[in-house]
Design an enzyme around this catalytic site. Structure first.
Site, short mmCIF file in Angstrom:
data_model
loop_
_atom_site.label_atom_id
_atom_site.label_comp_id
_atom_site.label_asym_id
_atom_site.label_seq_id
_atom_site.Cartn_x
_atom_site.Cartn_y
_atom_site.Cartn_z
CB SER A 94 -1.06 0.02 1.31
OG SER A 94 -1.89 1.19 1.16
CG HIS A 98 0.83 13.22 1.11
ND1 HIS A 98 -0.70 13.53 0.76
CD2 HIS A 98 0.51 12.17 1.90
CE1 HIS A 98 -1.46 12.82 1.28
NE2 HIS A 98 -0.73 11.92 2.22
CG HIS A 108 -4.45 4.97 -2.22
ND1 HIS A 108 -5.34 4.11 -2.75
CD2 HIS A 108 -4.01 4.22 -1.05
CE1 HIS A 108 -5.67 3.25 -2.14
NE2 HIS A 108 -4.74 2.93 -1.23
CB VAL A 111 -1.59 -4.74 -5.32
CG1 VAL A 111 -2.14 -3.92 -6.66
CG2 VAL A 111 -0.38 -4.53 -5.10
NE ARG A 112 -7.81 -4.95 -0.44
CZ ARG A 112 -8.15 -3.98 -1.34
NH1 ARG A 112 -7.32 -3.17 -1.57
NH2 ARG A 112 -9.23 -3.87 -1.47
CG HIS A 147 -9.57 7.67 -15.87
ND1 HIS A 147 -10.17 6.73 -15.15
CD2 HIS A 147 -9.31 8.77 -14.99
CE1 HIS A 147 -10.66 7.15 -13.93
NE2 HIS A 147 -10.19 8.65 -13.85
#
Length: 305
Positions: A94, A98, A108, A111-112, A147
């Site tokens: 994660s 800033h 931000h 991936v998990r 995007h």
């Protein structure tokens, strides 16, 4: 359905953390990440890497964690009550960045991988993650390229994937009490296992590796733009939305706190400086007003390309 290879997932995540930190150090050009490993009493641990007071990045944190527990926390079973009481194993990377310059967006990514186990039953596993962009002074070129990169990495997995996970991101990163999105979105996915382990793992890898491909060009385009105290104050004010979302709504933050995770690592996403102002409204016709009126509303960005 192919069984999960947790070792392969962990090795990918560790390499991803290292690669992203190297890319960010190269972008910044001055500061470097400091690493701190930690252990969790209930099982597992992780490594937090933080860069502070860089040339471009005021603070960037890239965290790897691999934790285990005897019972699923409430934040993980709220939308899957059938998993309550199972033991769990969770691992992920994660990050939150800033920047100093208000013209460079905050970002931000996560991936998990998650496994919930119970004696006498097959393990339940899934992948999740995504990335999102939070500009203060948005440029349409940046939003479109962000995007487009997201859509391109989704394309090999099916034409329905980008629209589905783009909408999920818009819905997830929304502040009901402000009636605005946290930023201009990106991708968000969870509970991914329907296509089997290999295909699901491949998509998670594509998202993890695609993040820096989406973010680095934006940093390069905006890093030389000059700014003044007015822009800085607006950036600090808007950072407040980040704090509000993460502490009130974010499932990952709640999961970390509820499982006795390392508080410093969990709250690494917090901006180093932030401010609130009672009753603030941007001046009519200003670029600050454009953020609210145009960019903090879900829309089909790629139709505008």
């Amino acid at each position: 359905m192919t069984g999960p290879d947790t070792h392969a997932v962990k090795q990918f995540l560790l390499a991803l953390q290292t690669n992203i930190c190297a890319e960010l150090e190269q972008l910044d050009g001055e500061a470097s990440f400091k690493a701190e490993s930690w252990q969790r009493a209930e099982g597992g641990g992780g490594t937090s890497r933080v860069l502070t007071q860089g040339k471009l990045f005021e603070q960037a944190g890239v965290n790897f964690s691999h934790v285990k527990g005897a019972a699923m926390p409430a934040s993980a079973t709220a939308h899957r009550p059938e998993l309550a009481g199972r033991s769990f194993e969770a691992m992920g990377v994660s990050l939150v960045i800033h920047p100093n310059n208000p013209y460079i967006p905050t970002t931000h990514a996560n991936v998990r991988f998650f496994i919930a186990s119970k004696e006498g039953a097959d393990p339940v596993w899934w992948f999740g993650g995504g990335f999102d962009l939070t500009p203060y002074y948005p440029f349409k070129e940046d939003v479109l390229s962000w995007h487009q990169t997201a859509a391109d990495l989704c394309a090999p997995f099916g034409e329905e994937v980008y629209p589905k996970y783009k909408k999920w991101c818009d819905d997830y990163f929304f502040l009901p009490h402000r009636n605005e999105t946290r930023g201009v979105g990106g991708l968000f996915f969870d509970d991914l296992n329907q296509a089997g382990f290999e295909q699901s793992f491949a998509f998670m890898r594509a998202v993890g590796e695609g993040f820096i491909q989406a973010y680095a060009p934006i940093v390069e385009r905006r890093k030389a733009l000059s700014f003044g105290e007015h822009e800085r104050q607006f950036q600090l004010y808007r950072r407040g939305r980040y704090v509000e979302f993460n502490l009130v709504y974010d499932r990952g933050t709640l999961f970390g706190l509820q499982t006795g995770g390392r508080t410093e690592s969990i709250l690494m996403s917090m901006p180093p400086l932030v401010r609130w102002e009672y009753g603030f409204t941007p001046a009519a016709g200003s670029v600050e007003a454009e953020l609210y009126e145009v960019y903090l509303k879900p829309q089909d960005w790629l139709q505008q390309a």
